[in-house]
Write an enzyme that holds these catalytic residues in place. Structure first.
Site, short mmCIF file in Angstrom:
data_model
loop_
_atom_site.label_atom_id
_atom_site.label_comp_id
_atom_site.label_asym_id
_atom_site.label_seq_id
_atom_site.Cartn_x
_atom_site.Cartn_y
_atom_site.Cartn_z
N ASN A 9 0.87 -1.17 0.00
CA ASN A 9 0.00 0.00 0.00
C ASN A 9 0.91 1.23 0.00
O ASN A 9 1.51 1.54 1.01
CB ASN A 9 -0.90 -0.03 1.24
N TRP A 10 0.98 1.87 -1.15
CA TRP A 10 1.91 3.01 -1.27
C TRP A 10 1.36 4.27 -0.60
O TRP A 10 2.07 5.27 -0.50
CB TRP A 10 2.21 3.31 -2.75
N LYS A 11 0.10 4.22 -0.18
CA LYS A 11 -0.55 5.39 0.43
C LYS A 11 -0.36 6.61 -0.50
O LYS A 11 -0.34 6.45 -1.71
CB LYS A 11 -0.01 5.61 1.84
N HIS A 95 -9.31 0.87 5.05
CA HIS A 95 -8.00 1.07 5.68
C HIS A 95 -8.16 1.98 6.90
O HIS A 95 -9.00 2.89 6.88
CB HIS A 95 -7.02 1.67 4.67
N GLU A 97 -6.60 4.43 7.91
CA GLU A 97 -6.49 5.88 7.63
C GLU A 97 -7.79 6.42 7.03
O GLU A 97 -8.15 7.57 7.25
CB GLU A 97 -5.27 6.12 6.72
N GLU A 167 -4.75 -5.03 10.66
CA GLU A 167 -3.73 -4.00 10.85
C GLU A 167 -4.00 -3.27 12.17
O GLU A 167 -4.84 -2.35 12.21
CB GLU A 167 -3.76 -2.99 9.70
N GLY A 173 2.97 2.34 10.68
CA GLY A 173 3.88 3.45 10.48
C GLY A 173 4.61 3.88 11.75
O GLY A 173 5.22 4.94 11.78
N SER A 212 4.04 -2.06 10.23
CA SER A 212 5.50 -2.08 10.41
C SER A 212 6.16 -3.41 10.04
O SER A 212 7.11 -3.83 10.69
CB SER A 212 5.86 -1.67 11.85
N GLY A 233 3.11 -1.09 4.18
CA GLY A 233 3.11 0.34 3.87
C GLY A 233 4.51 0.80 3.51
O GLY A 233 5.00 0.59 2.40
N GLY A 234 5.18 1.44 4.46
CA GLY A 234 6.48 2.06 4.20
C GLY A 234 7.47 1.18 3.47
O GLY A 234 8.13 1.63 2.51
P1 13P Z 1 3.40 0.38 7.56
O1 13P Z 1 3.91 -0.90 6.95
O2 13P Z 1 4.11 1.59 7.05
O3 13P Z 1 3.34 0.29 9.05
O4 13P Z 1 1.88 0.55 7.06
C1 13P Z 1 1.01 -0.51 7.17
C2 13P Z 1 -0.22 -0.19 6.42
O5 13P Z 1 -1.00 0.66 6.80
C3 13P Z 1 -0.45 -0.88 5.15
O6 13P Z 1 -1.74 -0.68 4.70
#
Ligand code: 13P
Length: 250
Positions: A9-11, A95, A97, A167, A173, A212, A233-234
């Site tokens: 997920n590149w956000k 998600h 967010e 999650e 993050g 993470s 994510g990251g």
């Molecule tokens: P991180 O891997 O950056 O913690 O993010 C997880 C995430 O929200 C993937 O959708």
């Protein structure tokens, strides 16, 4: 046997140049990923471009969100039909967010999930508790409620062609990963809850962990009985790191 999946997920990250480099890196290495389905979810505006870059590779492109309506006066929204139209078959729904920053309720998430299903898109339904909820020992209540909203609207059968991602919000993050045991506990809860309604669907359901995940902790997380891969994510913004995570999903 469930096939593992690792979805990036590149956000809201990247630009044309960084995405080109990231995709070049992924394409160069993805054939060494033996078991996992590999998915990347770029920001909407780059989705068609990334779909093109995935052509002829085993990488699939997905979207990060969809509107619960088909078309019309919904400024700023993107419909599932449009996502399908540009060649995507996968979409993230709910998600954390979207839930916490944009106020998507369990019911709104259930509507989006239902719309994705109706259109034949595969939803990756994200669930997870806040830190405060974990500290108050209501993790299962929260995750159960998030699942129930979807099951009550769409029926248990709708989970047959979907993926669920657990999650924990406090692990997203933050560099704080759930321990493999903590993650497994919630994954086992999710699978048994679904099994109480349909054992076959529960058994086949891909359950991803997110929060993470890095190459350094992926193997241990993915070795848990009910963890079938990850939502990243990251670490999905770095081709070498993301590919290492994909390889850890067996
Ligand atoms: P991180 O891997 O950056 O913690 O993010 C997880 C995430 O929200 C993937 O959708």
């Amino acid at each position: 046997m469930r096939k593992p999946m690792v979805a990036g997920n590149w956000k809201m990250n990247g630009n044309l140049e960084s995405i080109r480099q990231l995709m070049d890196g992924l394409k160069a290495g993805v054939d060494s990923v033996e078991s996992a389905e590999v998915v990347v979810c770029p920001p909407f505006i780059y989705v068609p471009k990334v779909v093109g870059m995935c052509d002829g590779t085993k990488i699939q492109a997905g979207a990060q969100n969809l509107c619960d309506q088909n078309s019309g006066a919904f400024t700023g929204e993107v419909s599932g039909e449009m996502i399908k139209d540009v060649g995507c078959q996968i979409v993230l729904v709910g998600h954390s967010e979207r839930r916490s920053i944009y106020g998507e309720t369990d019911e709104a998430v259930a509507d989006k999930f239902a719309k994705a299903q109706e259109l034949g898109l595969k939803p990756i339904l994200c669930v997870g508790e806040l830190l405060e909820e974990r500290e108050n020992n209501i993790t299962e209540e929260v995750v159960g409620r998030q699942l129930d909203a979807v099951i009550n609207k769409s029926g248990i059968q709708a989970l047959a062609n979907s993926v669920v991602a657990y999650e924990p919000v406090w692990a997203i993050g933050t560099g704080k990963t759930a321990s493999p045991e903590q993650a497994q506990e919630v994954h086992a809860f999710i699978r048994s809850k679904i099994a109480s309604l349909d054992a076959g669907i529960a058994d086949g359901l891909q359950l991803l962990y997110g929060g993470s995940v890095k190459s350094g902790n992926a193997t241990e997380l993915f070795s848990q009985a009910d963890i079938d891969g990850g939502l990243i994510g990251g670490a999905s913004l770095d081709a070498t790191e993301f590919l290492a995570i994909c390889k850890a999903a067996k």
